[in-house]
Scaffold this motif. Structure first.
Motif, PDB file in Angstrom:
ATOM      1  N   HIS A  47       0.977  -1.281   0.023  1.00 29.51           N
ATOM      2  CA  HIS A  47       0.193   0.006   0.058  1.00 29.51           C
ATOM      3  C   HIS A  47       0.948   1.118   0.024  1.00 29.51           C
ATOM      4  CE1 HIS A  47      -0.247   0.586   4.649  1.00 29.51           C
ATOM      5  NE2 HIS A  47       1.059   0.382   4.236  1.00 29.51           N
ATOM      6  N   GLU A  48       0.312   2.318  -0.390  1.00 31.85           N
ATOM      7  CA  GLU A  48       1.028   3.773  -0.502  1.00 31.85           C
ATOM      8  C   GLU A  48       2.072   3.569  -1.363  1.00 31.85           C
ATOM      9  OE1 GLU A  48       2.577   4.995   3.750  1.00 31.85           O
ATOM     10  OE2 GLU A  48       0.490   4.658   4.324  1.00 31.85           O
ATOM     11  N   GLY A  49       1.764   3.006  -2.391  1.00 32.14           N
ATOM     12  CA  GLY A  49       2.801   3.140  -3.689  1.00 32.14           C
ATOM     13  C   GLY A  49       3.662   1.699  -3.851  1.00 32.14           C
ATOM     14  N   TRP A  50       4.454   1.839  -2.680  1.00 30.03           N
ATOM     15  CA  TRP A  50       5.517   0.760  -2.728  1.00 30.03           C
ATOM     16  C   TRP A  50       6.110   0.382  -1.198  1.00 30.03           C
ATOM     17  CZ3 TRP A  50       9.802   2.585  -0.179  1.00 30.03           C
ATOM     18  CH2 TRP A  50       9.847   4.053  -0.003  1.00 30.03           C
ATOM     19  N   ARG A  51       5.213   0.743  -0.208  1.00 35.27           N
ATOM     20  CA  ARG A  51       5.560   0.109   1.025  1.00 35.27           C
ATOM     21  C   ARG A  51       4.699  -1.090   1.207  1.00 35.27           C
ATOM     22  NH1 ARG A  51       3.393   1.138   6.162  1.00 35.27           N
ATOM     23  NH2 ARG A  51       4.921   1.049   7.753  1.00 35.27           N
ATOM     24  N   PHE A  52       5.626  -1.972   2.218  1.00 36.87           N
ATOM     25  CA  PHE A  52       4.736  -3.376   2.524  1.00 36.87           C
ATOM     26  C   PHE A  52       4.044  -3.048   3.543  1.00 36.87           C
ATOM     27  CE2 PHE A  52       8.008  -4.884  -0.363  1.00 36.87           C
ATOM     28  CZ  PHE A  52       7.325  -6.257  -0.606  1.00 36.87           C
ATOM     29  N   ARG A  53       2.760  -3.676   3.360  1.00 37.51           N
ATOM     30  CA  ARG A  53       1.682  -3.886   4.661  1.00 37.51           C
ATOM     31  C   ARG A  53       2.397  -4.385   5.848  1.00 37.51           C
ATOM     32  NH1 ARG A  53      -3.871  -2.903   2.823  1.00 37.51           N
ATOM     33  NH2 ARG A  53      -4.078  -2.836   0.718  1.00 37.51           N
ATOM     34  N   ASP A  54       2.127  -4.008   6.944  1.00 40.92           N
ATOM     35  CA  ASP A  54       2.707  -4.220   8.068  1.00 40.92           C
ATOM     36  C   ASP A  54       2.706  -5.875   8.326  1.00 40.92           C
ATOM     37  OD1 ASP A  54       3.460  -1.777   8.732  1.00 40.92           O
ATOM     38  OD2 ASP A  54       1.948  -1.469  10.156  1.00 40.92           O
ATOM     39  N   GLU A  55       1.575  -6.237   8.111  1.00 43.12           N
ATOM     40  CA  GLU A  55       1.035  -7.803   8.021  1.00 43.12           C
ATOM     41  C   GLU A  55       1.822  -8.748   7.118  1.00 43.12           C
ATOM     42  OE1 GLU A  55      -2.627  -6.363   6.009  1.00 43.12           O
ATOM     43  OE2 GLU A  55      -1.076  -5.737   7.419  1.00 43.12           O
ATOM     44  N   TYR A  56       2.666  -8.131   6.104  1.00 43.38           N
ATOM     45  CA  TYR A  56       3.217  -8.901   5.251  1.00 43.38           C
ATOM     46  C   TYR A  56       4.814  -8.597   5.173  1.00 43.38           C
ATOM     47  CZ  TYR A  56      -1.106  -9.481   3.011  1.00 43.38           C
ATOM     48  OH  TYR A  56      -2.707  -9.798   2.922  1.00 43.38           O
ATOM     49  N   ASN A  57       5.136  -7.819   6.407  1.00 46.12           N
ATOM     50  CA  ASN A  57       6.496  -7.297   6.297  1.00 46.12           C
ATOM     51  C   ASN A  57       7.441  -8.221   7.269  1.00 46.12           C
ATOM     52  OD1 ASN A  57       8.967  -6.010   6.172  1.00 46.12           O
ATOM     53  ND2 ASN A  57       8.266  -4.176   7.602  1.00 46.12           N
TER      54      ASN A  57
ATOM     55  N   ALA B 104     -11.688  -8.109  11.059  1.00 46.69           N
ATOM     56  CA  ALA B 104     -10.793  -8.632   9.929  1.00 46.69           C
ATOM     57  C   ALA B 104      -9.583  -7.700   9.557  1.00 46.69           C
ATOM     58  CB  ALA B 104     -11.760  -8.774   8.643  1.00 46.69           C
ATOM     59  N   SER B 105      -9.740  -6.442   9.968  1.00 43.57           N
ATOM     60  CA  SER B 105      -8.633  -5.428   9.659  1.00 43.57           C
ATOM     61  C   SER B 105      -7.734  -5.236  10.454  1.00 43.57           C
ATOM     62  CB  SER B 105      -9.522  -3.964   9.626  1.00 43.57           C
ATOM     63  OG  SER B 105      -9.813  -3.621  11.089  1.00 43.57           O
ATOM     64  N   ARG B 106      -7.621  -6.013  11.602  1.00 43.17           N
ATOM     65  CA  ARG B 106      -6.373  -6.319  12.606  1.00 43.17           C
ATOM     66  C   ARG B 106      -5.982  -7.374  12.292  1.00 43.17           C
ATOM     67  NH1 ARG B 106      -7.177  -3.086  17.180  1.00 43.17           N
ATOM     68  NH2 ARG B 106      -5.987  -4.470  18.223  1.00 43.17           N
ATOM     69  N   ARG B 107      -4.585  -7.556  11.817  1.00 37.00           N
ATOM     70  CA  ARG B 107      -3.927  -8.599  11.340  1.00 37.00           C
ATOM     71  C   ARG B 107      -2.605  -8.600  11.762  1.00 37.00           C
ATOM     72  NH1 ARG B 107      -5.430  -8.188   4.852  1.00 37.00           N
ATOM     73  NH2 ARG B 107      -7.609  -8.624   4.810  1.00 37.00           N
ATOM     74  N   ARG B 108      -1.910  -9.851  12.051  1.00 38.39           N
ATOM     75  CA  ARG B 108      -0.595  -9.928  12.492  1.00 38.39           C
ATOM     76  C   ARG B 108       0.015 -10.932  11.402  1.00 38.39           C
ATOM     77  NH1 ARG B 108       0.651  -6.479  16.645  1.00 38.39           N
ATOM     78  NH2 ARG B 108      -1.038  -6.430  18.165  1.00 38.39           N
ATOM     79  N   THR B 109       1.532 -10.618  11.441  1.00 32.74           N
ATOM     80  CA  THR B 109       2.504 -11.593  10.603  1.00 32.74           C
ATOM     81  C   THR B 109       2.263 -13.002  10.961  1.00 32.74           C
ATOM     82  OG1 THR B 109       4.535 -11.233  12.016  1.00 32.74           O
ATOM     83  CG2 THR B 109       3.921  -9.574  10.460  1.00 32.74           C
ATOM     84  N   PRO B 110       2.639 -13.784   9.783  1.00 27.79           N
ATOM     85  CA  PRO B 110       2.537 -15.324  10.553  1.00 27.79           C
ATOM     86  C   PRO B 110       3.503 -15.716  11.341  1.00 27.79           C
ATOM     87  CG  PRO B 110       2.414 -14.973   8.066  1.00 27.79           C
ATOM     88  CD  PRO B 110       2.686 -13.836   8.509  1.00 27.79           C
TER      89      PRO B 110
END
Length: 540
Positions: free
Chosen positions: A370-380, A429-435
């Motif tokens: 999102h925001e062009g090229w920044r990774f979403r927190d849950e995928y970082n 559903a909008s609150r997510r954590r990384t695996p």
């Protein structure tokens, strides 16, 4: 009417023939040039699609493997909770059965998945790539990939090489199983090479003979590689193969993961310490075992000490005091249940340094960005990714037309993505954590995306086919480092050919003379600009 002289007619007719021949030659060259150009462009398009499809297929199998390991982690947790809350902990047979089930069944299956599961990604990558090329392309495939893979499979399968007894097996007879799978894969058409293979034995230190750029500089006569430092000393003082420093020693990696498209998981071994009240014939005994659910060494909030447990036992036993209970042999007994988990070493993937450099520009603004090229927190998050190399040889028909390389090359990388619901509010559903939020591997991977090559775990530099075979098979003793070029002269190896060329004194003298003649321009920055002769292409 006067007729024109036959001599003049013959002269004009001859001029027309010459003109027609020139047009024919130019036309032929134009046709050949257009044919070659079309062939190169169409081959590039095919290899782009083949490489991207291969990377996605390999990463998809990484996600599948991680999900299966996660399911087994959950199965083990459910099994332990169910069994330890109902069995008689004083019964050694029941306790041993739990140990056998956990280690011989669940844990071993996870180990086999982590080691062998990603190999299916190597198979899937080949199948995906082959679906995107032509039969003519398939005939030009370099055999170095399958040749070395077959050698490694044989080393593992038949206890040869330096594996059996040297590199620790993750479970009994693992190498025979792993080697059999690798050998079977090598028997198929191999178009795609795993570019981020993590070998169990590897060179951890730098050496010029391990540097792909050295061989490319020799192949292209790129003398700027030797313009200064240790490289300049090397070309000025080189005599023969005995001039090289010894190769660095081989280091051993953890063997929990596959060498090819490994899932980057670790195995943690521990034990559950269980307390229970012993059985006694004394009339004051409760005869119960109400403490099986106290997983004291794993869940801190359930941990209790012996004194607290004795108080609980006394309450159940009636009026027996702790001192009397000790005299009657009623102090809590203890049993240890060994177990293991597969887990992640959690670390961030894209940090501020990468973001500020703007080195990665995605194709879209949605998943996983999102925001062009920044990774979403849950995928970082760091971890498993699949990097592949693929190439197809090209043939030029136009006379005197030169290309930088004899093959078209493509790099691609992909990664399995997923997320977990936020434990504080799983319904949102909008609150997510990384695996990797809980550390434990869980079945959370549900999608796959291409990623920038610079964000993958592929090492720096471009490698020709056969690089791994060269540095692990051709260089060490009794190969080149011990016997010189005579040990590698008959090898079908691009890197060996460059070493043979390097050993020619006239070739090295040409480089020394060029460096001496251009030293002032080199010092002034007018020579030796970044090498632009790299023909290799890729995403990033």
């Amino acid at each position: 009417m006067k007729q024109r002289p036959l001599k003049k007619q013959g002269k004009k007719a001859g001029q027309a023939i010459i003109f027609l021949m020139m047009v024919l030659v130019i036309g032929t060259l134009a046709v050949l040039w257009n044919f070659d150009l079309h062939n190169i462009i169409s081959t590039k398009l095919r290899i782009d699609n083949a490489g991207d499809a291969a990377a996605l297929s390999a990463a998809r199998w990484q996600g599948i493997t991680l999900n299966m390991i996660g399911e087994l982690n959950l199965s083990q947790a459910a099994y332990l909770c169910d069994q330890l809350s109902s069995i008689d902990l004083a019964d050694s047979n029941q306790v041993q059965q739990i140990r056998d089930d956990v280690f011989d069944q669940i844990a071993t299956l996870r180990q086999r998945l982590a080691l062998n599961g990603p190999l299916m990604g190597l198979v899937a990558a080949q199948a995906a790539a082959l679906q995107n090329i032509t039969e003519k392309d398939e005939q030009k495939i370099e055999d170095a990939i399958s040749r070395y893979l077959a050698e490694r499979g044989s080393d593992f399968e038949y206890s040869g090489g330096y594996y059996k007894g040297v590199v620790q097996e993750p479970y009994p007879d693992a190498w025979a199983e792993y080697g059999g799978l690798v050998s079977a894969i090598a028997n198929n058409t191999m178009l795609v090479e795993c570019a981020n293979a993590q070998y169990f034995l590897f060179y951890s230190n730098y050496h010029t003979l391990l540097d792909p750029s050295f061989y490319r500089a020799v192949a292209a006569g790129y003398w700027c590689y030797f313009k200064g430092g240790n490289h300049r000393y090397l070309i000025d003082n080189y005599i023969d193969f005995t001039s090289w420093e010894p190769l660095p020693p081989l280091q051993q990696r953890h063997t929990a993961n596959s060498e090819y498209f490994g899932c980057d998981v670790w195995e943690w071994n521990g034990s559950l310490t269980m307390y229970y009240a012993p059985t006694t014939t004394n009339q004051h005994s409760s005869g119960g075992y109400g403490y099986a659910d106290r997983l004291t060494n794993y869940f801190p909030d359930l941990e209790i000490d012996a004194e607290g447990l004795m108080e609980d036992f006394t309450e159940h036993a009636g009026s027996v005091s702790p001192l009397d209970a000790a005299d009657l042999g009623m102090l809590p007994d203890m049993v240890s249940i060994p177990f293991s988990w597969h887990y992640f070493e959690a670390w961030s993937w894209l940090n501020k340094r990468w973001e500020n450099s703007q080195m990665y520009f995605p194709d879209s603004d949605d998943f996983p960005l999102h925001e062009g090229w920044r990774f979403r927190d849950e995928y970082n998050y760091g971890g498993a990714d699949a990097a592949i190399d693929i190439r197809i040889d090209t043939q030029i028909n136009t006379p005197n037309m030169r290309i930088v390389a004899d093959s078209i090359y493509w790099q691609a990388s992909a990664k399995a993505f997923g997320y977990l619901p936020d434990p504080s509010d799983p319904e949102d559903a909008s609150r997510r954590r990384t695996p990797v939020y809980f550390g434990l591997v869980l079945p959370a991977f549900h999608d796959t995306r291409l990623i920038h090559n610079r964000l993958s775990t592929r090492p720096a530099g471009v490698k020709e086919p056969g690089y791994d075979e060269h540095i692990y098979k051709h260089l060490p003793a009794p190969g080149y480092m011990e016997q010189g070029v005579e040990a590698i002269r008959t090898n079908k190896c691009w890197y060996c050919k460059q070493l043979i060329k390097w050993e020619e004194q006239e070739f090295r003298l040409e480089g020394v003379e060029w460096l001496e003649e251009n030293q002032e321009a080199i010092d002034a920055g007018e020579k030796c600009r970044p090498y632009e002769g790299d023909p290799h292409m890729g995403r990033g």
